[in-house]
Design a protein around this motif. Structure first.
Motif, PDB file in Angstrom:
ATOM      1  N   GLN A  80       1.659   3.612  -9.163  1.00 41.50           N
ATOM      2  CA  GLN A  80       2.043   5.005  -9.301  1.00 41.50           C
ATOM      3  C   GLN A  80       3.011   5.092 -10.483  1.00 41.50           C
ATOM      4  O   GLN A  80       3.933   4.280 -10.592  1.00 41.50           O
ATOM      5  CB  GLN A  80       2.720   5.508  -8.023  1.00 41.50           C
ATOM      6  N   GLY A  92       2.102  -2.348  -6.324  1.00 45.10           N
ATOM      7  CA  GLY A  92       1.967  -3.319  -5.246  1.00 45.10           C
ATOM      8  C   GLY A  92       0.523  -3.721  -5.140  1.00 45.10           C
ATOM      9  O   GLY A  92      -0.365  -3.030  -5.644  1.00 45.10           O
ATOM     10  N   ILE A 122      -1.852  11.766  -4.014  1.00 42.58           N
ATOM     11  CA  ILE A 122      -0.584  11.378  -4.614  1.00 42.58           C
ATOM     12  C   ILE A 122      -0.723  11.514  -6.126  1.00 42.58           C
ATOM     13  O   ILE A 122      -1.687  10.993  -6.697  1.00 42.58           O
ATOM     14  CB  ILE A 122      -0.221   9.937  -4.228  1.00 42.58           C
ATOM     15  N   LYS A 180      -2.102  -1.238  -6.439  1.00 42.24           N
ATOM     16  CA  LYS A 180      -1.747   0.178  -6.339  1.00 42.24           C
ATOM     17  C   LYS A 180      -0.646   0.485  -7.339  1.00 42.24           C
ATOM     18  O   LYS A 180       0.396  -0.194  -7.357  1.00 42.24           O
ATOM     19  CB  LYS A 180      -1.282   0.507  -4.928  1.00 42.24           C
ATOM     20  N   LEU A 228       6.562   3.817 -11.033  1.00 42.38           N
ATOM     21  CA  LEU A 228       7.359   4.105  -9.840  1.00 42.38           C
ATOM     22  C   LEU A 228       7.060   3.111  -8.727  1.00 42.38           C
ATOM     23  O   LEU A 228       7.923   2.739  -7.950  1.00 42.38           O
ATOM     24  CB  LEU A 228       7.058   5.511  -9.342  1.00 42.38           C
ATOM     25  N   PHE A 229       5.803   2.764  -8.650  1.00 38.75           N
ATOM     26  CA  PHE A 229       5.430   1.832  -7.586  1.00 38.75           C
ATOM     27  C   PHE A 229       4.304   0.951  -8.067  1.00 38.75           C
ATOM     28  O   PHE A 229       3.372   1.412  -8.735  1.00 38.75           O
ATOM     29  CB  PHE A 229       4.976   2.597  -6.343  1.00 38.75           C
ATOM     30  N   LYS A 243      -2.514  -5.898  -2.587  1.00 42.18           N
ATOM     31  CA  LYS A 243      -2.797  -6.685  -1.380  1.00 42.18           C
ATOM     32  C   LYS A 243      -4.137  -7.373  -1.519  1.00 42.18           C
ATOM     33  O   LYS A 243      -5.047  -6.873  -2.203  1.00 42.18           O
ATOM     34  CB  LYS A 243      -2.753  -5.825  -0.130  1.00 42.18           C
ATOM     35  N   ILE A 267       0.785  -1.236   0.000  1.00 44.88           N
ATOM     36  CA  ILE A 267       0.000   0.000   0.000  1.00 44.88           C
ATOM     37  C   ILE A 267       0.814   1.283   0.000  1.00 44.88           C
ATOM     38  O   ILE A 267       0.242   2.374   0.035  1.00 44.88           O
ATOM     39  CB  ILE A 267      -0.930   0.043   1.221  1.00 44.88           C
ATOM     40  N   SER A 268       2.115   1.191   0.004  1.00 46.89           N
ATOM     41  CA  SER A 268       2.864   2.398   0.356  1.00 46.89           C
ATOM     42  C   SER A 268       2.860   3.471  -0.721  1.00 46.89           C
ATOM     43  O   SER A 268       2.996   4.641  -0.432  1.00 46.89           O
ATOM     44  CB  SER A 268       4.296   2.023   0.665  1.00 46.89           C
ATOM     45  N   PHE A 269       2.685   3.109  -1.987  1.00 45.02           N
ATOM     46  CA  PHE A 269       2.950   4.051  -3.084  1.00 45.02           C
ATOM     47  C   PHE A 269       4.330   4.666  -2.937  1.00 45.02           C
ATOM     48  O   PHE A 269       4.531   5.847  -3.184  1.00 45.02           O
ATOM     49  CB  PHE A 269       1.903   5.175  -3.120  1.00 45.02           C
ATOM     50  N   ALA A 270       5.267   3.881  -2.458  1.00 41.73           N
ATOM     51  CA  ALA A 270       6.644   4.337  -2.286  1.00 41.73           C
ATOM     52  C   ALA A 270       6.724   5.581  -1.411  1.00 41.73           C
ATOM     53  O   ALA A 270       7.458   6.510  -1.686  1.00 41.73           O
ATOM     54  CB  ALA A 270       7.298   4.605  -3.637  1.00 41.73           C
TER      55      ALA A 270
END
Lengths: 1310, 141
Positions: free
Chosen positions: B76, B60, B27, B74, B57-58, B62, A1137-1140
């Motif tokens: 980005q 992930g 974000i 998720k 960039l990201f 869950k 969940i962090s979105f970095a």
């Protein structure tokens, strides 16, 4: 008569150089010696025979002793000392073997007689005739004739002559003696030769007067050491021979030249052996007497040498040298170890050989334990007493492994357990066995930790394990109390042990009660134990008769310990306590007991009452016996009373009762003592009057007086008219003057000075821990701190209002500046951290209690100072909160609430801090106060009574003793809220994380409806403020450590763990809240690498002053959940969940340092390789004190290195993680960075070149780093020049021409 | 007894949308994509595909609850493309990859008939007669 009598005592001489052999022809009938009953000793038999045969008094040793040849037999049978020559001329020296010494004896006798004067000769003659009768000359003459006659016939040494009885003094006895002897030597190889045993003892006969050997100093020989086994050499008493080794003679025996004598004997004997096979004889002579081989050669010359059927006989002698498998320690009867070399030499007559195996002197522990179960009571008793003595010494070993019995260092605990088991087993025995068993128990229980005898404020469970906690169960915990305690109760009831033993039992009980509250409860609940204690030790009959026992004051001490242990135990003691009034009703001067004893009894009783009163119990006695207490009050405070102890006890009791009277509803039962009574008894006036007579030296009494007065004034504030204004005024009228310039001022000054000195001593002597040697200093410091604390309390009690606010003027003057600097010194002192190091004294925290109580009172004092800035007070409060112990919870809660109330918008704005308005919208700190209160809340059943007794503390205290130190270790989850860890302010987050099971959430007020984010904001703001004020006021010792801050921030992120849904996006993640984010960033700022230049230093520090993060985590996680598990959840959360999130990414890094185990690196780098590219943290932002910790030493785990490579070549690593990966890969490749340059390095280089992109190859090839000095960060680390480039190129050449070709451009450029 | 019906794991309910995209408001270039009736199989594939793309960039995911058949992805990006576009690209690429894989597999599988000779078991070892002797480690149930 100066000269020794001519007819002297018989002294044994060595008959011949060779061991004797029995006559073989008498026993050859069957081949075996005739059977002889052995109910009598050889000695006794020989003597009997001799008497039977001669009917004459034996003056010589009854000869059991054999002779080597038959001819000797005759001679042996004759009296050894010859009659003096004056009576009977010595027989001609015509016999061969013994003749030599006979001759020399004769010569000697002759010489002596010649040297005598005529008168002396006459005298001697008369004496001899008197002793032996007139016929002695006749007898001796006959003997001499016989001898001479035999000498003539003895040309060939024929055996028949020996076989005939030789008249008159040579009966058949010797032969029997011989036979016995030979029999003996087979059957009992170890029995001492009777000759030696009897040599010092003259034979006795009923009708004879007792005489003692007339031994001159010359007769005594001191052997360097006696032989261990009588079998090898005769134990004592032949004169020294060459084989005995060096001896010290106490003087030469005149006239005897032993050596030459012996030599002559040997030669004559050798010449005499013609009748025998020389060879055999020599062999037999060489053999040791009694060995199977000896017997074979002697008696069965025809038997084969190694007959298997008599094999069993062989074994024994071979065992003889007995190699001790391990050097077990042997003890003598006084419990001291015998050195190994000595134990094989000590003689047997010391009583040290009564054990089963081996010939060593002394008993091993196993022997002792075995023998302590003997059925022979005397043996058992003596072994128990040896054990007790060993325990006595061993106790000192457990304190210091070089003292006592250092050989047993390390085994104290198991031995103590065994000894206790032995003692318990035997304690029910009667008489001396029981008494010795109790002594053993006493040594193991009481004496073992002798130093803590007076300690009453702490449970001593920890001491049980000793310094080396090898076993889970301590010695005292292993005691079978349910067996032991009834035994003790019984012993008290019956009372047939000696008084000392009973007192020992009492002391054992006392020590057990000290051990733990649970044990004290067991003692109380044992049927009849307390009642019998009262009966046996306290309620001794009055009036006194001569033989009535006196009461034992120590029993009262024991009862007080029991009372202090828990409220239930104290209540159980109330009923019998009535009988103790007998010590109160009569003053010591009028007591039936001696004054000293009566005073001790009285003061111990008062202390026991004070212990009751600390639970609010038993205060009614003050009313019930008020007449007596008034009388007592008069006596104690009058100059008539000389005992400081008694006064102090009385003042302590008054203080406790006054506190009970503050609020009649807090005592049990209620209304036991009333304020009006306290006023009516006029205690306060008496107390204040008593101070007139005290001097500066009575520090303890001053303290008590101040405490009692303060308690009274506090009570008056509640119960008096107009808030006790009048009482305060009258007290101040006396005190004000005295505190500014009188004796009180001096007392305070002395206490301050003393405390400062003690603190100085503590600093100079203190290493990392509080050692036993620091304890006295700490005690002294505590005493002075108590005095100062009492003065501070009095000051606070004299203040017009109870609420903490600044006063316009102080009620009286205290040396505020000095007090403040002392308190600062105490607060910042390193011993607080030393408290929890494993080497520390295990009860040191109890000694620190006066200090924390001083600090807490000082903190309230500071608040009343008009010129104290609130932020200074707050900083001190944060610091002092960390110094509190269980029992101070009330104060801690009040302080924490005070702090929370102080942090308001205005407070912060005044100090120029800009805090977002949003924080205050929901009430600011108010939303987290319930959590803070809970964090400082004591567990009800473990509630420790406060040092500063208040109505509240007396009503709810469950015990008055501090828990053991192990229950307070800061890095464990524990039952006690105090002492606090430095990160305790994060506790609201703990409750959020555990909201399901949190008690706080169940008890929140209805109006409380804050969101998670709001709680986190308030918490982080509080933490920020605390860190700022502590920093600002230079209390940096109380700042959170980096690890604590990191773990605390991790908690914020982990709030999202296990959350189901973002619930429609309305409630966003807490860590994305801008305020929360900002606070966290601020909080971590001082810990990031950019905050300090030191973080670039290399090599990394080898010693870390703060706990590692897994230790910190244990406080929250407990020992069941490892930090690794927490970290995996944390990484998983980041991944999903962090979105970095940059802060999230920063918090991932700390456990990756080389200081932590490889598992963390493996987990993140290898298992979550894909997330590495999202961690774009620049090196400056890493939360670390040392970047070098991530770089050096070089990674050794192949899997992690592989993961580095994978991450490098696959993704676009950035920032710090790229530096780490490049660093470790480069170091694995290049010899100039420490690689071994072998095959693996070449493979790795090839892999980088084959798979990596251009920039990866360039970075790896050009990377340089310092091992010592300063770490180079990118891009500097890629731009270094130097010789190493050439060597790298050369290394690349070894990997192959094409590799070299590829790298050539990079390495030769510029 | 309480186990949900097996089909609920993959059959869309009435009116349920298989993919839901929530743009993140705070974000930049970030989105949370909820994909229902799918599990780790797809989620993991998608994530690794996304992470291999330079614009991302990201990425992930869950699975909030193992009994609830959906996952949250998720994403980005660096701004050059939107998360939705990146996801579409990723899906296309994945389909391509899998199609290639399938083709390759089929091709290799046909060789079996062509070669005709040796049968292979699940581990690629030649099997004679289909019996399991000597392969006792094979789970026989």
């Amino acid at each position: 008569m100066s000269q020794p009598s001519l007819v002297g005592s018989i002294l044994e001489r060595k008959p011949a150089g060779k061991p004797s052999t029995p006559p073989s022809q008498t026993t050859t009938k069957t081949g075996f010696p005739a059977v002889q009953h052995r109910s009598q000793s050889a000695f006794a038999r020989a003597r009997q025979n001799a008497q039977k045969a001669t009917g004459q008094r034996l003056r010589d040793v009854p000869v059991v002793q054999p002779s080597s040849s038959l001819k000797n037999e005759i001679l042996q049978s004759k009296p050894v000392p010859l009659p003096p020559a004056s009576i009977l001329p010595s027989p001609a020296a015509s016999q061969r073997d013994p003749d030599a010494w006979r001759n020399s004896m004769e010569e000697e006798n002759l010489r002596r007689v010649e040297a005598m004067t005529e008168e002396e000769r006459e005298q001697e003659r008369a004496e001899i005739l008197e002793k032996f009768g007139p016929h002695v000359a006749e007898v001796l003459r006959k003997a001499r004739e016989a001898r001479e006659a035999k000498q003539k016939a003895d040309g060939e040494g024929s055996q028949e002559v020996g076989a005939q009885p030789s008249p008159p003094s040579s009966p058949s006895r010797p032969r029997i003696g011989e036979r016995t002897r030979s029999f003996n030597s087979i059957m009992r190889p170890s029995s001492p030769p009777s000759s030696s045993a009897s040599s010092s003892r003259p034979p006795s006969r009923a009708d004879r007067k007792i005489r003692f050997a007339d031994i001159t100093p010359g007769d005594i020989h001191v052997y360097e050491s006696a032989p261990p086994s009588p079998r090898r050499k005769a134990l004592a008493l032949p004169s020294p021979s060459d084989s005995d080794g060096p001896t010290i003679s106490l003087g030469e025996w005149k006239g005897s030249s032993q050596k030459s004598l012996r030599r002559r004997e040997e030669t004559t004997e050798a010449a005499q052996d013609e009748g025998r096979d020389v060879k055999t004889e020599v062999k037999v002579a060489d053999l040791e007497e009694g060995t199977p081989e000896y017997i074979r050669q002697r008696f069965f010359p025809s038997a084969p040498a190694h007959d298997p059927s008599v094999q069993w006989m062989q074994a024994a002698p071979e065992e003889e040298p007995e190699p001790e498998a391990e050097p077990t320690i042997r003890f003598d009867l006084s419990g001291s170890p015998i050195p190994a070399d000595l134990s094989s030499k000590l003689p047997t007559h010391l009583g040290l050989h009564h054990h089963a195996e081996g010939s060593h002197a002394g008993y091993t522990l196993d022997d002792i334990f075995l023998l302590s179960r003997s059925t022979v009571p005397a043996q058992r008793a003596s072994m128990l007493s040896v054990l007790a003595k060993i325990a006595h010494k061993l106790a000192r070993t457990s304190a210091d492994s070089k003292k006592g019995i250092p050989e047993l260092a390390g085994q104290e605990l198991p031995l103590r357990k065994r000894m206790l088991a032995t003692g318990v087993e035997a304690m029910s025995e009667r008489a001396s066995v029981g008494a010795r068993a109790v002594e053993l128990l006493w040594e193991c229980i009481v004496w073992w930790d002798d130093v803590i005898r007076d300690l009453d404020g702490v449970e001593l469970r920890d001491l049980d394990l000793g310094t080396t906690a090898t076993s889970s169960e301590g010695a005292l915990a292993s005691l079978p109390l349910d067996y032991m305690l009834p035994q003790i109760a019984n012993a008290f009831a019956v009372g047939d042990f000696p008084p000392e033993t009973l007192v020992q039992l009492l002391e054992i009980l006392h020590r057990l009660a000290q051990h733990s509250n649970a044990m004290a409860t067991t003692i109380v609940s044992t049927k009849g134990l307390i009642a019998n204690t009262f009966q046996r030790f306290l309620l001794t009959p009055i009036p006194l008769a001569d033989d009535t026992p006196l009461p034992t004051p120590f029993a009262l001490t024991f009862l007080r310990i029991v009372a202090l242990s828990s409220r239930e135990n104290a209540s159980a003691l109330l009923d019998p306590a009535d009988s103790l009034l007998r010590f109160v009703i009569s003053l010591p001067t009028a007591s039936p007991f001696p004054v000293g004893l009566a005073t001790t009894l009285l003061s111990e009783t008062l202390r026991l009452y004070a212990a009751f009163a600390s639970y609010g119990l038993y205060a009614h006695i003050a009313t019930t016996a008020q007449e007596h207490f008034l009388q007592l009050n008069r006596y104690v405070l009058s100059p008539q009373c000389l005992s400081v102890n008694l006064r102090s006890a009385w003042l302590e009791l008054i203080e406790a009762w006054i506190v009970c009277a503050h609020d009649p509803h807090r005592t049990t039962p209620t209304h036991e003592i009333l304020w009006s009574q306290v006023v009516g008894w006029g205690w306060i006036d008496d107390i204040l009057a008593a101070r007139e007579r005290l001097t500066v030296q009575d520090e303890e009494l001053w303290r008590r007086i101040w405490e009692a007065s303060a308690a009274f004034l506090e009570g008056a504030r509640i119960n008096g008219l107009r808030g006790g204004e009048e009482e305060r005024a009258s007290a101040l009228a006396i005190l004000k003057e005295s505190f500014s310039s009188g004796v009180e001022q001096r007392v305070v000054a002395v206490a301050l000075e003393g405390a400062r000195t003690a603190l100085g001593k503590l600093s100079s002597g203190l290493r990392q821990a509080i050692l036993a040697s620091d304890v006295p200093v700490l005690q002294e410091l505590g005493r002075h701190a108590n005095t100062l604390a009492a003065a501070t309390r009095l000051f606070l009690a004299c203040a017009p209002r109870a609420t903490p606010e600044s006063l316009p003027e102080p009620p009286f003057i205290l040396p505020f500046a000095e007090l403040s600097s002392l308190c600062a010194a105490i607060t910042n002192h390193p011993f607080w951290t030393g408290l929890y190091t494993p080497e520390s004294t295990l009860y040191a925290h109890a000694l620190c209690r006066p200090l924390s109580s001083l600090l807490s009172r000082y903190l309230r004092l500071v608040r009343t100072m008009p010129n104290t800035a609130l932020d200074l007070w707050m900083a001190q409060a944060f610091a002092i909160l960390c110094r509190l112990f269980p029992g101070d919870e009330d104060f801690a809660q009040r302080t924490a609430i005070g702090i929370a109330e102080t942090i308001t918008q205005d407070f912060l704005r005044l100090r120029g801090w800009n805090v977002p308005e949003a924080v205050w919208d929901r009430g600011g700190m108010a939303i987290i106060t319930p959590f803070l209160k809970y964090a400082l809340r004591p567990t009800p059943e473990l509630r420790v009574g406060s040092v500063w007794k208040t109505p509240q503390s007396i009503s709810i205290a469950a015990t008055q003793r501090l828990p053991p130190l192990s229950a307070l270790t800061p890095n464990e989850r524990r039952d006690h809220a105090l002492p606090l860890a430095k990160d305790w302010l994060f506790s609201p987050l703990d409750h959020l994380l555990r909201s399901g099971e949190s008690e706080v959430f169940k008890n929140l007020p209805e109006s409380w409806d804050a969101s998670e984010a709001e709680v986190v904001r308030a918490t982080l703001l509080l933490i920020r403020v605390s860190q700022e004020v502590l920093q600002y006021h230079q209390l940096s010792g109380f700042l959170m450590s980096r690890e604590e801050a990191v773990f605390g921030c991790m908690k914020v992120f982990m709030l999202e763990h296990g959350q189901q849904e973002p619930s429609g996006g309305s409630q966003e993640e807490v860590f994305r809240d801008t305020i929360v984010e900002r606070f966290m960033t601020d909080l971590l700022a001082p810990f990031s690498a950019s905050a300090s230049q030191k973080s670039l230093r290399t090599p990394p520090p080898s010693i870390h002053t703060s706990d590692s993060i897994d230790v910190v985590a244990k406080r929250f996680l407990g020992s069941a959940v490892p930090f690794y598990q927490w970290y995996t959840d944390f990484v998983g959360l980041y991944d999903s969940i962090s979105f970095a999130h940059p802060l999230f990414a920063r918090l991932l890094l700390p456990p990756l340092s080389m200081r932590y185990p490889v598992d963390y690196r493996k987990y993140l780098w290898a298992d979550f390789n894909h997330v590495m590219r999202t961690i774009r943290v620049p090196p400056e932002a890493v939360i670390t004190g040392s970047i070098a910790e991530y770089l050096w030493p070089v990674e050794v785990d192949a899997e992690v290195v592989g993961a580095y490579l994978r991450a490098l070549v696959k993704g676009s690593l950035d920032g710090f993680v790229r530096l780490v990966a490049v660093h470790h890969i480069s170091c694995k490749i290049w010899p100039d960075l420490g690689s071994d340059g072998e095959e693996k390095a070449q493979k790795l280089l090839r892999a980088v070149i084959d798979q990596g992109g251009h920039d990866v190859v360039r970075d790896v090839v050009l990377y340089r780093q310092n091992r010592v000095g300063t770490i180079m960060l990118p891009p500097a680390c890629f731009k270094q020049q130097g010789e190493w480039k050439a060597s790298r190129l050369e290394f690349a050449g070894r990997c192959g021409a094409e590799v070299r070709e590829r790298l050539k451009g990079l390495l030769e450029g510029q | 007894m309480n186990a949900p019906n097996r089909y609920e794991l993959y059959v869309l309910e009435e009116g349920e949308r298989p993919v839901e995209v929530t743009e993140d408001t705070k974000i930049p270039n970030a989105a949370t994509i909820k994909i229902v009736k799918q599990d780790h199989t797809l989620a993991n594939l998608l994530r690794s595909q996304l992470l291999s793309m330079p614009q991302v960039l990201f990425a992930g995911y869950k699975v909030p609850h193992p009994l609830h058949p959906y996952f949250l992805l998720k994403i980005q990006t660096d701004g050059s493309v939107t998360p939705t576009q990146v996801l579409e690209t990723a899906c296309t690429k994945l389909i391509g990859t899998i199609a290639t894989l399938e083709a390759k597999f089929k091709r290799e599988f046909t060789f079996k008939d062509v070669d005709g000779g040796v049968q292979e078991d699940a581990y690629g070892a030649p099997v004679t007669g289909g019996s399991f002797e000597g392969n006792s480690y094979v789970d026989l149930f």
